[in-house]
Scaffold this motif. Structure first.
Motif, PDB file in Angstrom:
ATOM      1  N   VAL A 387       0.843  -1.216   0.000  1.00  0.00           N
ATOM      2  CA  VAL A 387       0.000   0.000   0.000  1.00  0.00           C
ATOM      3  C   VAL A 387       0.871   1.257   0.000  1.00  0.00           C
ATOM      4  O   VAL A 387       0.604   2.230  -0.683  1.00  0.00           O
ATOM      5  CB  VAL A 387      -0.958  -0.018   1.204  1.00  0.00           C
ATOM      6  CG1 VAL A 387      -1.670   1.313   1.358  1.00  0.00           C
ATOM      7  CG2 VAL A 387      -1.972  -1.132   1.045  1.00  0.00           C
ATOM      8  N   GLY A 388       1.940   1.227   0.817  1.00  0.00           N
ATOM      9  CA  GLY A 388       2.836   2.375   0.869  1.00  0.00           C
ATOM     10  C   GLY A 388       3.488   2.662  -0.467  1.00  0.00           C
ATOM     11  O   GLY A 388       3.591   3.807  -0.917  1.00  0.00           O
ATOM     12  N   VAL A 389       3.944   1.594  -1.133  1.00  0.00           N
ATOM     13  CA  VAL A 389       4.570   1.763  -2.449  1.00  0.00           C
ATOM     14  C   VAL A 389       3.559   2.291  -3.460  1.00  0.00           C
ATOM     15  O   VAL A 389       3.849   3.175  -4.281  1.00  0.00           O
ATOM     16  CB  VAL A 389       5.167   0.408  -2.909  1.00  0.00           C
ATOM     17  CG1 VAL A 389       5.648   0.493  -4.348  1.00  0.00           C
ATOM     18  CG2 VAL A 389       6.322  -0.002  -1.992  1.00  0.00           C
ATOM     19  N   PHE A 390       2.340   1.758  -3.364  1.00  0.00           N
ATOM     20  CA  PHE A 390       1.290   2.205  -4.315  1.00  0.00           C
ATOM     21  C   PHE A 390       0.970   3.690  -4.137  1.00  0.00           C
ATOM     22  O   PHE A 390       0.842   4.440  -5.106  1.00  0.00           O
ATOM     23  CB  PHE A 390       0.040   1.347  -4.104  1.00  0.00           C
ATOM     24  CG  PHE A 390      -1.113   1.747  -5.004  1.00  0.00           C
ATOM     25  CD1 PHE A 390      -1.147   1.385  -6.359  1.00  0.00           C
ATOM     26  CD2 PHE A 390      -2.168   2.504  -4.501  1.00  0.00           C
ATOM     27  CE1 PHE A 390      -2.195   1.775  -7.161  1.00  0.00           C
ATOM     28  CE2 PHE A 390      -3.219   2.877  -5.305  1.00  0.00           C
ATOM     29  CZ  PHE A 390      -3.242   2.517  -6.649  1.00  0.00           C
ATOM     30  N   LYS A 391       0.863   4.135  -2.871  1.00  0.00           N
ATOM     31  CA  LYS A 391       0.570   5.550  -2.604  1.00  0.00           C
ATOM     32  C   LYS A 391       1.680   6.460  -3.121  1.00  0.00           C
ATOM     33  O   LYS A 391       1.422   7.529  -3.695  1.00  0.00           O
ATOM     34  CB  LYS A 391       0.387   5.753  -1.105  1.00  0.00           C
ATOM     35  CG  LYS A 391      -0.939   5.241  -0.574  1.00  0.00           C
ATOM     36  CD  LYS A 391      -1.067   5.572   0.899  1.00  0.00           C
ATOM     37  CE  LYS A 391      -2.410   5.113   1.452  1.00  0.00           C
ATOM     38  NZ  LYS A 391      -2.571   5.460   2.874  1.00  0.00           N
ATOM     39  N   LYS A 396       3.255  10.645  -7.387  1.00  0.00           N
ATOM     40  CA  LYS A 396       4.139  11.099  -8.456  1.00  0.00           C
ATOM     41  C   LYS A 396       3.382  11.273  -9.770  1.00  0.00           C
ATOM     42  O   LYS A 396       3.559  12.260 -10.503  1.00  0.00           O
ATOM     43  CB  LYS A 396       5.285  10.100  -8.615  1.00  0.00           C
ATOM     44  CG  LYS A 396       6.273  10.127  -7.459  1.00  0.00           C
ATOM     45  CD  LYS A 396       7.409   9.173  -7.716  1.00  0.00           C
ATOM     46  CE  LYS A 396       8.426   9.226  -6.580  1.00  0.00           C
ATOM     47  NZ  LYS A 396       9.558   8.291  -6.801  1.00  0.00           N
ATOM     48  N   SER A 397       2.508  10.334 -10.083  1.00  0.00           N
ATOM     49  CA  SER A 397       1.755  10.415 -11.354  1.00  0.00           C
ATOM     50  C   SER A 397       0.769  11.590 -11.329  1.00  0.00           C
ATOM     51  O   SER A 397       0.534  12.243 -12.344  1.00  0.00           O
ATOM     52  CB  SER A 397       1.023   9.101 -11.590  1.00  0.00           C
ATOM     53  OG  SER A 397       0.114   8.852 -10.528  1.00  0.00           O
ATOM     54  N   SER A 398       0.196  11.897 -10.166  1.00  0.00           N
ATOM     55  CA  SER A 398      -0.750  13.020 -10.052  1.00  0.00           C
ATOM     56  C   SER A 398      -0.046  14.345 -10.309  1.00  0.00           C
ATOM     57  O   SER A 398      -0.569  15.243 -10.976  1.00  0.00           O
ATOM     58  CB  SER A 398      -1.389  13.016  -8.665  1.00  0.00           C
ATOM     59  OG  SER A 398      -2.111  11.828  -8.477  1.00  0.00           O
ATOM     60  N   LYS A 399       1.136  14.507  -9.777  1.00  0.00           N
ATOM     61  CA  LYS A 399       1.893  15.740  -9.981  1.00  0.00           C
ATOM     62  C   LYS A 399       2.215  15.951 -11.453  1.00  0.00           C
ATOM     63  O   LYS A 399       2.116  17.069 -11.999  1.00  0.00           O
ATOM     64  CB  LYS A 399       3.176  15.691  -9.154  1.00  0.00           C
ATOM     65  CG  LYS A 399       2.916  15.830  -7.663  1.00  0.00           C
ATOM     66  CD  LYS A 399       4.233  15.785  -6.915  1.00  0.00           C
ATOM     67  CE  LYS A 399       3.993  15.913  -5.409  1.00  0.00           C
ATOM     68  NZ  LYS A 399       5.269  15.878  -4.642  1.00  0.00           N
ATOM     69  N   LYS A 400       2.601  14.934 -12.165  1.00  0.00           N
ATOM     70  CA  LYS A 400       2.915  15.057 -13.593  1.00  0.00           C
ATOM     71  C   LYS A 400       1.672  15.455 -14.394  1.00  0.00           C
ATOM     72  O   LYS A 400       1.724  16.267 -15.311  1.00  0.00           O
ATOM     73  CB  LYS A 400       3.472  13.724 -14.094  1.00  0.00           C
ATOM     74  CG  LYS A 400       4.858  13.411 -13.549  1.00  0.00           C
ATOM     75  CD  LYS A 400       5.359  12.097 -14.119  1.00  0.00           C
ATOM     76  CE  LYS A 400       6.746  11.788 -13.592  1.00  0.00           C
ATOM     77  NZ  LYS A 400       7.266  10.505 -14.139  1.00  0.00           N
ATOM     78  N   LEU A 401       0.514  14.897 -14.040  1.00  0.00           N
ATOM     79  CA  LEU A 401      -0.727  15.175 -14.776  1.00  0.00           C
ATOM     80  C   LEU A 401      -1.138  16.637 -14.609  1.00  0.00           C
ATOM     81  O   LEU A 401      -1.562  17.309 -15.566  1.00  0.00           O
ATOM     82  CB  LEU A 401      -1.828  14.240 -14.290  1.00  0.00           C
ATOM     83  CG  LEU A 401      -3.175  14.377 -14.980  1.00  0.00           C
ATOM     84  CD1 LEU A 401      -3.036  14.076 -16.491  1.00  0.00           C
ATOM     85  CD2 LEU A 401      -4.188  13.396 -14.369  1.00  0.00           C
ATOM     86  N   LYS A 402      -1.009  17.158 -13.377  1.00  0.00           N
ATOM     87  CA  LYS A 402      -1.363  18.556 -13.123  1.00  0.00           C
ATOM     88  C   LYS A 402      -0.464  19.509 -13.888  1.00  0.00           C
ATOM     89  O   LYS A 402      -0.910  20.521 -14.414  1.00  0.00           O
ATOM     90  CB  LYS A 402      -1.272  18.830 -11.615  1.00  0.00           C
ATOM     91  CG  LYS A 402      -2.387  18.180 -10.812  1.00  0.00           C
ATOM     92  CD  LYS A 402      -2.241  18.510  -9.335  1.00  0.00           C
ATOM     93  CE  LYS A 402      -3.340  17.847  -8.519  1.00  0.00           C
ATOM     94  NZ  LYS A 402      -3.215  18.151  -7.088  1.00  0.00           N
ATOM     95  N   SER A 403       0.795  19.186 -13.951  1.00  0.00           N
ATOM     96  CA  SER A 403       1.726  20.074 -14.679  1.00  0.00           C
ATOM     97  C   SER A 403       1.409  20.103 -16.161  1.00  0.00           C
ATOM     98  O   SER A 403       1.525  21.139 -16.830  1.00  0.00           O
ATOM     99  CB  SER A 403       3.163  19.599 -14.442  1.00  0.00           C
ATOM    100  OG  SER A 403       3.313  18.275 -14.926  1.00  0.00           O
ATOM    101  N   ARG A 404       0.966  18.961 -16.705  1.00  0.00           N
ATOM    102  CA  ARG A 404       0.614  18.915 -18.126  1.00  0.00           C
ATOM    103  C   ARG A 404      -0.646  19.732 -18.409  1.00  0.00           C
ATOM    104  O   ARG A 404      -0.806  20.379 -19.447  1.00  0.00           O
ATOM    105  CB  ARG A 404       0.412  17.467 -18.558  1.00  0.00           C
ATOM    106  CG  ARG A 404       1.713  16.673 -18.612  1.00  0.00           C
ATOM    107  CD  ARG A 404       1.434  15.246 -18.982  1.00  0.00           C
ATOM    108  NE  ARG A 404       2.679  14.494 -18.983  1.00  0.00           N
ATOM    109  CZ  ARG A 404       2.737  13.167 -19.190  1.00  0.00           C
ATOM    110  NH1 ARG A 404       1.597  12.504 -19.429  1.00  0.00           N
ATOM    111  NH2 ARG A 404       3.905  12.550 -19.172  1.00  0.00           N
TER     112      ARG A 404
END
Length: 440
Positions: A387-391, A396-404
């Motif tokens: 769960v920790g690794v998944f979070k 990280k993926s959320s931050k990249k999407l917002k920047s795009r």
């Protein structure tokens, strides 16, 4: 007056017991004998290749003085192996004063104690005596050497080398022992005895035997039996035969073992059926399973493999009930360890559980429960890690999407601004054209 003196000497000679010749042996394979028969020096005869004793070492001095204790009170003189031959002069600067030991013709000595100094002469042969003074308790108080004419009569002390002396007997159950030496002596010390000495032993049971000292050991003169220590009383696990020998007892005749008995010298040993998983119990006689549950009131037991299969099949909540049923089923077909003790103990012919069955079933449950708990804990830890690794990856993926998403919105704002400026410029041109038209 002289008549009374002669009567006193006659009374002592008739009524007083004469002194007994005796011997003392040491652990240095040397024996000393004291002889009270008065003879001239050259007539002192020591049998069995003995010689008039030396007194040249401290050890030898102590042995000779011990030999003379408890023999008589008063002053006693003995010839010892000291002699100065004719034409050999007295030499006061030497320890032996010019005398020599008869054994080995040696003038070497560690001990030197002259009560009276020898006369300074070279003309006569002189012999040395040992003078001893004992108190009323027959303990040596004074001693020393003195020269005398070799024709004078004294007792003498002999010395023997004996490589086969024996220690005094120590026999369990012995009552009395009397020693007789082949030297024709009437008294012996009780610490070491010379070879060929005979020992007449009387046991507490009344049994009597005769032993002989040979090769530093006591042996029976009748049949050569050498286990002398237990001659009167046999050691544990043995019994005397009709011949007087100690023989082993076969303890296995009393069936002391549950499975198998092996007789040994003086004892016995038990064995169990190792092929079926049995081992000796704490009493070294009964047999117990190395792992498993014991059932029945006799020697009948269930193999560990059958018990393991039952434990694996039973439910933890109803374990006790199912274990009882399974044990009852298996007991009807299981073969007993010892066929002399039948397995059935109830009227119905079935074997019931013993008192430690509940304890062992609980122990089996605990053995199953512990691995399960450990597995659950490990599984929970793995889930937390996943769960920790998944979070972490999701963030990280959320931050990249917002920047795009932010980059296209800025371009549209610039484009709209340009369009607004263009529209405004067109309007201004139209207004300017319209004003020109009105003016014209």
């Amino acid at each position: 007056m002289h008549l009374w003196i002669y009567l006193v000497f006659l009374w002592k000679a008739v009524l007083c017991e004469p002194l007994k010749d005796h011997m003392l042996c040491t652990d240095l394979f040397t024996c000393y004998s004291a002889h009270y028969t008065s003879v001239a020096y050259d007539s002192a005869f020591c049998e069995n290749k003995g010689v008039l004793t030396t007194m040249s070492t401290e050890q030898e001095k102590q042995s000779i003085l011990q030999l003379l204790e408890n023999t008589n009170s008063g002053n006693v003189s003995f010839w010892i192996g000291l002699k100065r031959e004719k034409q050999q002069c007295t030499q006061k600067e030497l320890k032996l004063r010019g005398f020599r030991w008869k054994e080995g013709n040696s003038n070497q000595t560690e001990v030197s104690k002259w009560i009276k100094e020898p006369a300074l002469t070279c003309t006569d042969s002189r012999c040395g005596t040992l003078k001893v003074s004992l108190n009323r308790n027959k303990v040596v108080q004074e001693w020393g050497w003195e020269e005398a004419s070799c024709k004078t009569h004294y007792g003498f002390i002999c010395k023997y080398r004996d490589e086969e002396i024996c220690k005094a007997l120590q026999i369990k159950g012995m009552s009395v022992v009397n020693y007789t030496a082949h030297y024709q002596l009437t008294k012996l010390s009780v610490q070491y005895l010379p070879s060929k000495t005979l020992a007449n032993v009387t046991c507490q049971s009344g049994k009597t035997v005769v032993l002989k000292c040979q090769n530093q050991a006591w042996q029976l003169t009748s049949n050569g039996y050498t286990d002398v220590e237990y001659m009167c009383l046999c050691k544990e696990g043995h019994i005397q035969s009709d011949e007087g020998k100690c023989v082993d007892i076969d303890e296995c005749q009393k069936n002391p073992c549950e499975f198998k008995c092996i007789n040994t010298v003086g004892s016995f040993a038990c064995e169990c059926d190792k092929n079926k998983g049995y081992a000796l119990g704490e009493d070294k006689k009964s047999c117990v399973l190395q792992k498993g549950i014991q059932i029945g009131s006799g020697s009948t037991r269930m193999p560990f493999g059958d018990i393991t299969s039952i434990v694996n099949d039973m439910d933890l909540n109803a374990g006790e009930k199912r274990l009882t049923e399974s044990s009852t089923r298996l007991s009807s077909t299981h073969q007993p360890l010892n066929e002399r003790n039948p397995a059935p103990t109830s009227a119905s012919g079935f074997t019931t559980l013993v008192h430690d069955e509940d304890f062992k079933s609980k122990e089996t449950r605990s053995n199953v429960f512990i691995p399960v708990v450990v597995g659950i804990v490990v599984l929970v830890l793995l889930i937390v890690i996943v769960v920790g690794v998944f979070k972490c990856c999701f963030r990280k993926s959320s931050k990249k999407l917002k920047s795009r998403k932010r980059e296209p919105s800025n371009g549209s704002i610039d484009l709209s601004a340009k369009n607004t400026d263009s529209a405004q410029h067109v309007n201004e041109n139209a207004i300017e054209k319209e004003n020109n038209y009105v003016a014209g």
